[in-house]
Design a protein around this motif. Structure first.
Motif, PDB file in Angstrom:
ATOM      1  N   ALA A   8      35.615  54.018  32.232  1.00 48.40           N
ATOM      2  CA  ALA A   8      36.629  53.027  31.853  1.00 48.40           C
ATOM      3  C   ALA A   8      37.865  53.207  32.716  1.00 48.40           C
ATOM      4  CB  ALA A   8      36.963  53.152  30.384  1.00 48.40           C
ATOM      5  N   ASN A   9      37.799  52.711  33.944  1.00 51.47           N
ATOM      6  CA  ASN A   9      38.886  52.859  34.893  1.00 51.47           C
ATOM      7  C   ASN A   9      38.993  51.554  35.690  1.00 51.47           C
ATOM      8  OD1 ASN A   9      40.732  53.615  36.800  1.00 51.47           O
ATOM      9  ND2 ASN A   9      39.566  55.351  37.579  1.00 51.47           N
ATOM     10  N   TRP A  10      40.188  50.994  35.795  1.00 54.66           N
ATOM     11  CA  TRP A  10      40.360  49.728  36.497  1.00 54.66           C
ATOM     12  C   TRP A  10      40.070  49.837  37.982  1.00 54.66           C
ATOM     13  CZ3 TRP A  10      40.138  45.379  34.170  1.00 54.66           C
ATOM     14  CH2 TRP A  10      40.570  45.270  32.846  1.00 54.66           C
ATOM     15  N   ALA A  11      40.076  51.036  38.529  1.00 54.36           N
ATOM     16  CA  ALA A  11      39.805  51.208  39.956  1.00 54.36           C
ATOM     17  C   ALA A  11      38.372  50.833  40.310  1.00 54.36           C
ATOM     18  CB  ALA A  11      40.088  52.652  40.370  1.00 54.36           C
ATOM     19  N   VAL A  12      37.447  50.857  39.354  1.00 49.40           N
ATOM     20  CA  VAL A  12      36.048  50.533  39.650  1.00 49.40           C
ATOM     21  C   VAL A  12      35.763  49.036  39.557  1.00 49.40           C
ATOM     22  CG1 VAL A  12      35.229  52.791  38.897  1.00 49.40           C
ATOM     23  CG2 VAL A  12      35.298  50.924  37.263  1.00 49.40           C
ATOM     24  N   VAL A  13      36.706  48.250  39.062  1.00 51.87           N
ATOM     25  CA  VAL A  13      36.512  46.800  38.947  1.00 51.87           C
ATOM     26  C   VAL A  13      36.696  46.191  40.329  1.00 51.87           C
ATOM     27  CG1 VAL A  13      37.333  44.688  37.874  1.00 51.87           C
ATOM     28  CG2 VAL A  13      37.301  46.813  36.567  1.00 51.87           C
ATOM     29  N   ASP A  14      35.678  45.456  40.801  1.00 57.97           N
ATOM     30  CA  ASP A  14      35.726  44.941  42.166  1.00 57.97           C
ATOM     31  C   ASP A  14      35.671  43.417  42.252  1.00 57.97           C
ATOM     32  OD1 ASP A  14      33.186  44.697  41.265  1.00 57.97           O
ATOM     33  OD2 ASP A  14      32.219  45.540  43.031  1.00 57.97           O
ATOM     34  N   GLY A  15      35.774  42.723  41.145  1.00 61.22           N
ATOM     35  CA  GLY A  15      35.735  41.270  41.202  1.00 61.22           C
ATOM     36  C   GLY A  15      36.281  40.671  39.915  1.00 61.22           C
ATOM     37  N   ALA A  16      35.969  39.411  39.703  1.00 61.15           N
ATOM     38  CA  ALA A  16      36.422  38.724  38.500  1.00 61.15           C
ATOM     39  C   ALA A  16      35.792  39.368  37.276  1.00 61.15           C
ATOM     40  CB  ALA A  16      36.064  37.256  38.566  1.00 61.15           C
ATOM     41  N   MET A  17      36.596  39.526  36.218  1.00 57.74           N
ATOM     42  CA  MET A  17      36.079  40.155  35.008  1.00 57.74           C
ATOM     43  C   MET A  17      36.658  39.410  33.815  1.00 57.74           C
ATOM     44  SD  MET A  17      36.145  44.121  34.087  1.00 57.74           S
ATOM     45  CE  MET A  17      35.597  44.734  32.537  1.00 57.74           C
ATOM     46  N   TYR A  18      35.921  38.429  33.317  1.00 55.32           N
ATOM     47  CA  TYR A  18      36.328  37.678  32.138  1.00 55.32           C
ATOM     48  C   TYR A  18      35.074  37.121  31.477  1.00 55.32           C
ATOM     49  CZ  TYR A  18      35.946  33.809  35.454  1.00 55.32           C
ATOM     50  OH  TYR A  18      35.509  32.927  36.408  1.00 55.32           O
ATOM     51  N   GLY A  20      32.289  34.840  30.382  1.00 57.94           N
ATOM     52  CA  GLY A  20      31.692  33.659  30.973  1.00 57.94           C
ATOM     53  C   GLY A  20      31.569  33.701  32.480  1.00 57.94           C
ATOM     54  N   HIS A  21      32.039  34.754  33.123  1.00 58.15           N
ATOM     55  CA  HIS A  21      31.953  34.846  34.578  1.00 58.15           C
ATOM     56  C   HIS A  21      30.488  34.826  35.002  1.00 58.15           C
ATOM     57  CE1 HIS A  21      32.619  35.927  38.681  1.00 58.15           C
ATOM     58  NE2 HIS A  21      31.874  37.001  38.553  1.00 58.15           N
ATOM     59  N   GLY A  22      30.187  34.018  35.979  1.00 57.92           N
ATOM     60  CA  GLY A  22      28.825  33.937  36.490  1.00 57.92           C
ATOM     61  C   GLY A  22      27.950  32.953  35.720  1.00 57.92           C
ATOM     62  N   SER A  23      28.523  32.257  34.762  1.00 56.24           N
ATOM     63  CA  SER A  23      27.756  31.267  34.003  1.00 56.24           C
ATOM     64  C   SER A  23      28.368  29.891  34.219  1.00 56.24           C
ATOM     65  CB  SER A  23      27.741  31.623  32.518  1.00 56.24           C
ATOM     66  OG  SER A  23      29.020  31.434  31.948  1.00 56.24           O
ATOM     67  N   ILE A  24      27.880  28.922  33.495  1.00 56.07           N
ATOM     68  CA  ILE A  24      28.362  27.551  33.627  1.00 56.07           C
ATOM     69  C   ILE A  24      29.583  27.286  32.735  1.00 56.07           C
ATOM     70  CG2 ILE A  24      26.888  26.580  31.848  1.00 56.07           C
ATOM     71  CD1 ILE A  24      26.418  24.205  33.754  1.00 56.07           C
ATOM     72  N   MET A  25      29.930  28.209  31.855  1.00 53.99           N
ATOM     73  CA  MET A  25      30.978  27.963  30.867  1.00 53.99           C
ATOM     74  C   MET A  25      32.359  27.656  31.465  1.00 53.99           C
ATOM     75  SD  MET A  25      29.261  27.644  28.270  1.00 53.99           S
ATOM     76  CE  MET A  25      30.610  27.190  27.240  1.00 53.99           C
ATOM     77  N   PRO A  26      32.840  28.319  32.507  1.00 53.94           N
ATOM     78  CA  PRO A  26      34.143  27.919  33.058  1.00 53.94           C
ATOM     79  C   PRO A  26      34.176  26.457  33.495  1.00 53.94           C
ATOM     80  CG  PRO A  26      33.571  30.079  33.872  1.00 53.94           C
ATOM     81  CD  PRO A  26      32.356  29.555  33.151  1.00 53.94           C
ATOM     82  N   GLY A  27      33.093  25.973  34.068  1.00 53.72           N
ATOM     83  CA  GLY A  27      33.024  24.569  34.450  1.00 53.72           C
ATOM     84  C   GLY A  27      33.009  23.640  33.251  1.00 53.72           C
TER      85      GLY A  27
END
Length: 55
Positions: A8-18, A20-27
């Protein structure tokens, strides 16, 4: 659905993190918001046109 990384460290996050990411839901959410905005503009214009026609 836990934290997607081993530590659990923010340094390992390398992209969008929310949710619905990677699905059709944001659209889908964007489309719903756009329809609501157009409806509010249309209804507001109709209301204002009726009010100005009375005067």
């Amino acid at each position: 659905m836990g934290f997607p990384y081993d530590e659990a460290n923010w340094a390992v996050v390398d992209g969008a993190m929310y949710m619905g990411h990677g699905s059709i839901m944001p659209g889908v959410y964007t489309l719903i918001a756009a329809v609501i905005c157009v409806a509010v503009l249309f209804i507001g214009h109709k209301s204002e046109a009726e009010k100005s026609a009375k005067h």
